[in-house]
Design an enzyme around this catalytic site. Structure first.
Site, mmCIF file in Angstrom:
data_model
loop_
_atom_site.group_PDB
_atom_site.id
_atom_site.type_symbol
_atom_site.label_atom_id
_atom_site.label_comp_id
_atom_site.label_asym_id
_atom_site.label_seq_id
_atom_site.Cartn_x
_atom_site.Cartn_y
_atom_site.Cartn_z
ATOM 1 N N ASP A 275 0.808 -1.209 0.000
ATOM 2 C CA ASP A 275 0.000 0.000 0.000
ATOM 3 C C ASP A 275 0.844 1.263 0.000
ATOM 4 O O ASP A 275 2.070 1.217 -0.036
ATOM 5 C CB ASP A 275 -1.065 -0.027 1.093
ATOM 6 C CG ASP A 275 -0.490 0.001 2.497
ATOM 7 O OD1 ASP A 275 -1.135 -0.561 3.387
ATOM 8 O OD2 ASP A 275 0.598 0.589 2.695
ATOM 9 N N GLY B 277 4.002 0.666 8.467
ATOM 10 C CA GLY B 277 4.016 0.542 9.924
ATOM 11 C C GLY B 277 3.781 -0.884 10.381
ATOM 12 O O GLY B 277 4.385 -1.821 9.856
ATOM 13 N N LYS C 38 -3.625 4.283 -2.020
ATOM 14 C CA LYS C 38 -3.661 5.595 -2.636
ATOM 15 C C LYS C 38 -2.241 6.120 -2.741
ATOM 16 O O LYS C 38 -1.487 6.084 -1.794
ATOM 17 C CB LYS C 38 -4.460 6.556 -1.763
ATOM 18 C CG LYS C 38 -5.754 6.990 -2.414
ATOM 19 C CD LYS C 38 -6.469 8.011 -1.561
ATOM 20 C CE LYS C 38 -7.116 7.360 -0.360
ATOM 21 N NZ LYS C 38 -7.863 8.249 0.521
ATOM 22 N N MET D 177 -3.809 9.468 11.412
ATOM 23 C CA MET D 177 -4.886 9.812 10.470
ATOM 24 C C MET D 177 -5.710 10.998 10.964
ATOM 25 O O MET D 177 -6.923 10.971 10.939
ATOM 26 C CB MET D 177 -5.816 8.599 10.296
ATOM 27 C CG MET D 177 -5.118 7.405 9.693
ATOM 28 S SD MET D 177 -6.266 6.097 9.290
ATOM 29 C CE MET D 177 -6.660 5.465 10.909
HETATM 30 N N1 SAH Z 1 -0.237 0.759 10.368
HETATM 31 C C1 SAH Z 1 0.354 2.068 10.333
HETATM 32 C C2 SAH Z 1 -0.684 3.163 10.469
HETATM 33 C C3 SAH Z 1 -1.691 3.169 9.361
HETATM 34 S S1 SAH Z 1 -2.839 4.476 9.502
HETATM 35 C C4 SAH Z 1 1.444 2.162 11.397
HETATM 36 O O1 SAH Z 1 1.542 1.295 12.266
HETATM 37 O O2 SAH Z 1 2.235 3.114 11.345
HETATM 38 C C5 SAH Z 1 -2.103 5.719 8.508
HETATM 39 C C6 SAH Z 1 -1.560 6.844 9.366
HETATM 40 O O3 SAH Z 1 -0.304 6.481 9.911
HETATM 41 C C7 SAH Z 1 -1.267 8.112 8.610
HETATM 42 O O4 SAH Z 1 -2.444 8.877 8.421
HETATM 43 C C8 SAH Z 1 -0.300 8.794 9.529
HETATM 44 O O5 SAH Z 1 -0.982 9.393 10.606
HETATM 45 C C9 SAH Z 1 0.489 7.625 10.081
HETATM 46 N N2 SAH Z 1 1.758 7.399 9.365
HETATM 47 C C10 SAH Z 1 2.150 6.277 8.759
HETATM 48 N N3 SAH Z 1 3.396 6.400 8.264
HETATM 49 C C11 SAH Z 1 3.804 7.635 8.583
HETATM 50 C C12 SAH Z 1 5.015 8.358 8.371
HETATM 51 N N4 SAH Z 1 6.047 7.835 7.721
HETATM 52 N N5 SAH Z 1 5.080 9.623 8.861
HETATM 53 C C13 SAH Z 1 4.057 10.176 9.516
HETATM 54 N N6 SAH Z 1 2.899 9.534 9.736
HETATM 55 C C14 SAH Z 1 2.766 8.273 9.295
#
Ligand code: SAH
Length: 513
Positions: free
Chosen positions: A36, A90, A58, A172
């Site tokens: 993704d 993440g 996206k 988010m």
């Molecule tokens: N599973 C992911 C989160 C998914 S929800 C995790 O554990 O990190 C998506 C949100 O994650 C984004 O809207 C943002 O708030 C955050 N996010 C993910 N990667 C990011 C990054 N490199 N820098 C800042 N925010 C991030």
């Protein structure tokens, strides 16, 4: 046909170094990968080339695949018997809808495993110098989404959050930032409580805005912060300035393209990443050994009358191929190839080649001061005795300059091709790189040989090459880049270390300007 399996894998927040060892192992054995939008570019570049891949997220405004469709893709591919990797930003279970993806698989009895990832909720603050807990300030942290539910309702208990006196991490929540901050203040939070918004954390382009709960939205708007970003609220945000480290490295904030063959890119990439750069590996050439039975070494055999034999290598690949493939494939070694009474000597083009030779147990007798074919040729002419013969064990269609020098010096030589360099003609990542170069997001494209330039030009096809900020390893490579009117810088020394040094100098000069 037997049923496949699905691995739900966390890719971390962006930096390839935060990909777990297990994630790498699982990716390397995959038949199918669905990734993704939050998966970092460095990671996209390392995905195995021959494996089928789909993007289900996206990316820069383009449409995303609906969740139900993603679930269905995973199921269908697994039912075909494939090893399916679902790669997510993440950690897959931290607001990653990982649970939903497993439900359908579970219903159909498809086996799966989960590989946790480093969540942005912890790593992004860390890369901005913010510890999510600190004994003096807070003893817990909470990860919350400020994204409203489907019905538009916000069911977050802000009073509870404020009461806990903890670090709050909102994911988010960029669009809802004003609303979330207002709710916190209404629930009794000090409007001057430190707060931060962290954009594109762990990536070369990471940015942070440190402010207070009451001013964060405005400051963030002024800085034009965009998603993906997280919001951190709590006293620990005040430590960000003191503890920031990411931006302090020499190549921080730089995005660099490495065009070497995949198996050869390692050292350059590593040194650049160690210095803080984001490195996109896009191989533009492949080196393939010529089959041992097709390499004629009979001239090296006993008939040769010459007493002084110079075996010459012009690249580490040449050394590795000769000993590792050519001789190994022929099941022979140098003792059997040469007459007992010859005086065997080794010439190499530079340090890296000398090192590779040492790995096979031989010390180089000659290495020019400047590492290129012309200088190697000159040095050979100077050193070779009158009954010497030079064997060039190198790539097919190697540099003419070396031969010209030997011809000029009237030294007999045999040019034996042991490997071939094949330029790439396309890459699934070409569009991504093209777009980045056109938007001036790439600081440098590194070229380690004229063939990498040719591969690059063929792969990128009709882009505006005058926009390519090239760093060439030496003159010959630069001459190739000049044909396309690239913006050229040349390394002072034709080595990987020389290129890294040059990059650091260029970046420093740019910052001082
Ligand atoms: N599973 C992911 C989160 C998914 S929800 C995790 O554990 O990190 C998506 C949100 O994650 C984004 O809207 C943002 O708030 C955050 N996010 C993910 N990667 C990011 C990054 N490199 N820098 C800042 N925010 C991030």
């Amino acid at each position: 046909m037997s049923i496949g399996k699905v691995w739900l894998v966390g890719a971390g927040p962006g930096d390839i170094g935060l990909l777990t060892k297990k994630a790498i192992e699982v990716i390397e054995q995959a038949d199918f990968i669905a990734y993704d939008a939050l998966v970092g570019d460095e990671i996209l570049c390392m995905l195995p080339e021959k494996v089928e891949k789909v993007s289900v997220g996206k990316r820069s405004g383009k449409h995303s695949v609906p969740q139900e469709e993603t679930n269905q893709i995973l199921l269908n591919e697994a039912l075909k018997g494939k090893k399916v990797v679902r790669l997510k930003g993440g950690d897959p279970f931290v607001f990653g809808r990982g649970g939903e993806e497993l439900e359908l698989l579970s219903e159909h009895g498809v086996p799966f495993e989960v590989v946790p990832g480093i969540t942005s909720a912890v790593a992004v603050p860390a890369y901005a110098g913010i510890p999510v807990t600190h004994r003096d300030y807070t003893s817990s942290f909470h990860v919350i989404t400020g994204h409203p539910r489907k019905d538009g309702q916000d069911r977050t208990d802000y009073e509870a959050l404020v009461r806990m006196n903890a670090t709050l991490v909102f994911l988010m929540s960029i669009r809802a930032m004003g609303h979330v901050m207002e709710k916190l203040i209404q629930a009794g939070m000090d409007p001057d409580m430190p707060a931060a918004v962290l954009e594109q954390g762990t990536r070369y382009c990471q940015r942070r805005v440190v402010s207070t709960v009451s001013a964060l939205e405005e400051d963030s708007r002024k800085a034009k912060i965009q998603t993906p970003a997280i919001i951190v609220v709590g006293k620990v945000c005040a430590l960000s300035e003191e503890f920031s480290w990411y931006e302090k490295r020499e190549l921080a904030g730089r995005q660099i393209v490495v065009t070497r063959a995949r198996n050869k890119a390692g050292r350059l990439t590593k040194e650049l990443r160690d210095a803080g750069a984001e490195v996109l590996e896009i191989p533009m050439i492949d080196t393939t050994p010529i089959r041992p039975e097709q390499v004629d070494l009979s001239e090296l055999l006993a008939e040769s009358e010459e007493r002084e034999v110079w075996i010459t290598f012009t690249s580490p690949t040449g050394v590795e191929t000769f000993f590792g493939t050519t001789l190994a494939g022929k099941k022979t070694d140098l003792r059997r190839l040469l007459r007992n009474d010859v005086d065997l000597k080794f010439a190499v083009i530079g340090e890296a080649t000398a090192k590779e030779l040492e790995r096979y147990g031989w010390m180089a007798d000659l290495m020019p001061e400047v590492y290129n074919g012309k200088e190697l040729g000159k040095a050979l002419v100077q050193m070779a005795g009158k009954d010497a013969v030079i064997y060039l064990l190198r790539a097919k269609e190697g540099s003419e300059e070396l031969i010209e020098e030997l011809d000029a010096g009237n030294i007999p030589y045999r040019d034996i091709a042991i490997y071939e360099t094949v330029c790439r003609e396309n890459s699934p990542l070409a569009d991504m790189i093209k777009e980045k170069i056109e938007n001036e997001q790439i600081d440098r494209v590194t070229f380690t040989s004229a063939s990498t330039v040719r591969g690059f030009v063929q792969t990128m096809k009709n882009m505006d090459f005058t926009k390519v900020p090239a760093l060439c390893i030496g003159e010959q490579t630069a001459r190739e880049a000049e044909k396309y009117h690239m913006q050229i810088e040349i390394s002072d020394q034709a080595t990987i270390a020389g290129m890294v040094k040059k990059l650091k100098e260029l970046c420093k000069a740019q910052e001082e300007r």
